[in-house]
Design an enzyme around this catalytic site. Structure first.
Site, PDB file in Angstrom:
ATOM      1  N   LEU A 123       0.738  -1.207  -0.114  1.00 48.77           N
ATOM      2  CA  LEU A 123      -0.189   0.070   0.008  1.00 48.77           C
ATOM      3  C   LEU A 123       0.846   1.381   0.106  1.00 48.77           C
ATOM      4  CD1 LEU A 123      -2.487  -1.113   2.738  1.00 48.77           C
ATOM      5  CD2 LEU A 123      -3.200  -0.797   0.114  1.00 48.77           C
ATOM      6  N   GLY A 124       1.993   1.203   0.654  1.00 45.96           N
ATOM      7  CA  GLY A 124       2.917   2.226   0.569  1.00 45.96           C
ATOM      8  C   GLY A 124       4.110   2.011   1.536  1.00 45.96           C
ATOM      9  N   HIS A 163      -0.446   7.296   7.763  1.00 44.53           N
ATOM     10  CA  HIS A 163       0.296   6.037   8.552  1.00 44.53           C
ATOM     11  C   HIS A 163       1.770   6.394   7.711  1.00 44.53           C
ATOM     12  CE1 HIS A 163       1.417   1.854   9.459  1.00 44.53           C
ATOM     13  NE2 HIS A 163       2.244   1.936   8.673  1.00 44.53           N
ATOM     14  N   GLU A 164       2.116   6.701   6.462  1.00 46.31           N
ATOM     15  CA  GLU A 164       3.536   6.673   6.237  1.00 46.31           C
ATOM     16  C   GLU A 164       4.050   8.028   6.374  1.00 46.31           C
ATOM     17  OE1 GLU A 164       4.612   4.159   4.719  1.00 46.31           O
ATOM     18  OE2 GLU A 164       3.019   2.872   4.477  1.00 46.31           O
ATOM     19  N   HIS A 173       5.947   1.415  14.067  1.00 49.45           N
ATOM     20  CA  HIS A 173       4.598   0.511  14.262  1.00 49.45           C
ATOM     21  C   HIS A 173       4.305   0.418  15.656  1.00 49.45           C
ATOM     22  CE1 HIS A 173       5.512  -0.993   9.899  1.00 49.45           C
ATOM     23  NE2 HIS A 173       4.549  -0.226   9.824  1.00 49.45           N
ATOM     24  N   VAL A 188       7.002   4.759  22.615  1.00 48.37           N
ATOM     25  CA  VAL A 188       5.883   5.513  23.090  1.00 48.37           C
ATOM     26  C   VAL A 188       5.407   5.120  24.271  1.00 48.37           C
ATOM     27  CG1 VAL A 188       3.707   6.649  22.259  1.00 48.37           C
ATOM     28  CG2 VAL A 188       5.516   6.457  20.568  1.00 48.37           C
ATOM     29  N   GLN A 194       1.973  -4.487  22.519  1.00 46.45           N
ATOM     30  CA  GLN A 194       0.982  -5.210  21.606  1.00 46.45           C
ATOM     31  C   GLN A 194       2.012  -6.118  20.881  1.00 46.45           C
ATOM     32  OE1 GLN A 194      -1.354  -2.696  19.271  1.00 46.45           O
ATOM     33  NE2 GLN A 194      -1.165  -3.951  17.463  1.00 46.45           N
ATOM     34  N   ASP A 227      -8.732   1.396   6.860  1.00 47.20           N
ATOM     35  CA  ASP A 227      -8.791   2.880   6.766  1.00 47.20           C
ATOM     36  C   ASP A 227      -9.956   3.149   7.961  1.00 47.20           C
ATOM     37  OD1 ASP A 227      -6.650   2.963   5.102  1.00 47.20           O
ATOM     38  OD2 ASP A 227      -7.639   4.316   3.727  1.00 47.20           O
TER      39      ASP A 227
END
Ligand code: ARG
Ligand code: ZN
Ligand code: CA
Length: 254
Positions: A123-124, A163-164, A173, A188, A194, A227
């Site tokens: 996707l990117g 996101h990018e 991520h 963070v 996760q 999205d």
């Protein structure tokens, strides 16, 4: 960093077929989507579960299509290049005119975005701060770019770019990039530890790595969900963006 930072954007549309040559309106819609998401003006932020509503954050970053090109001439902030290549991958060829793509504008003055065909279900992809200027920026699949036009569900809300650009601002991520393990970190503090990425439209709570009762913050822009399921950055993520704009990307705050 005080106040709002406005980032000039140039979108390089690189296409082989006519449908890949996305229209100006689809490009403008991408900028609008970025501005909603980065200013916490996206209406769907209301779907953040109650325990995390207080950490959902406005990044005070806005995006605007460039109005002046590198030579000082007026521009609409969009370049268009026909290519002989059927698709690109992560080798950065799309960022080079000599390789069938389009050279970037100066990376200290513009956020370069390329919209193009990508192979392999990609996707990117993005370059983190501190890399070579010649390849700086983000690359997005044409049909995951913007809203309307050729943008295709479930990646039709402009959030591949959200996101990018997060990566471009030094966000990792949310699962810490350690496969499905529990040892990786996104550095963070207010995003829960996760396991691996989430996909589709998960249902709250989704637990991993003993992170109950609230579980994964899968609705974060830096997960891999659809999205429609990604709706927030956190205060801690904004602190990393602040450090980037005070540090390696401080040319945008001058
Ligand atoms: N780099 C990721 C990929 O290519 C982007 C994921 C974007 N996710 C989204 N819902 N738009 O898979
Ligand atoms: Zn990513
Ligand atoms: Ca974390």
């Amino acid at each position: 960093r005080a106040g709002v930072t406005r980032i000039p954007v140039v979108v390089h549309v690189v296409y082989q077929t006519d449908d890949q040559n996305i229209g100006d309106a689809q490009v403008a819609a991408q900028i609008d989507a970025l501005n909603r998401d980065y200013r916490k003006l996206n209406a769907d932020v209301a779907q953040v579960p109650a325990p995390w509503q207080a950490v959902a954050a406005d990044s005070r970053i806005e995006f605007r299509l460039a109005v002046t090109d590198p030579a000082g001439a007026p521009t609409n902030g969009i370049t268009r290049t026909r290519t002989g290549l059927a698709s690109f991958d992560t080798d950065d060829a799309v960022k080079s005119t000599a390789d069938g793509g389009c050279d970037p504008w100066p990376a200290d003055r513009y956020l370069n975005m390329w919209a193009c065909p990508l192979g392999g279900g990609l996707l990117g992809y993005a370059q983190f701060p501190g890399g070579p200027a010649a390849t700086d920026g983000v690359v997005i699949l044409h049909s995951a770019f913007g809203t309307g036009g050729t943008a295709a569900a479930p990646f039709d809300l402009g959030r591949t770019a959200t996101h990018e650009v997060g990566h471009w601002l030094n966000l990792f991520h949310i699962w810490g990039d350690d496969g499905t393990g529990c040892s990786g970190s996104d550095f963070v503090a207010d995003t829960p530890n996760q396991g691996g990425p989430n996909f589709g439209k998960p249902v709250f709570p989704r637990l991993s790595c003993s992170n109950g009762p609230d579980g994964d913050m899968f609705m974060n822009f830096m997960d891999y969900v659809d999205d429609a399921a990604m709706v927030m950055f956190t205060q801690g993520q904004v602190a990393r963006m602040d450090a980037t704009l005070d540090g390696p990307r401080s040319s945008f705050t001058a």
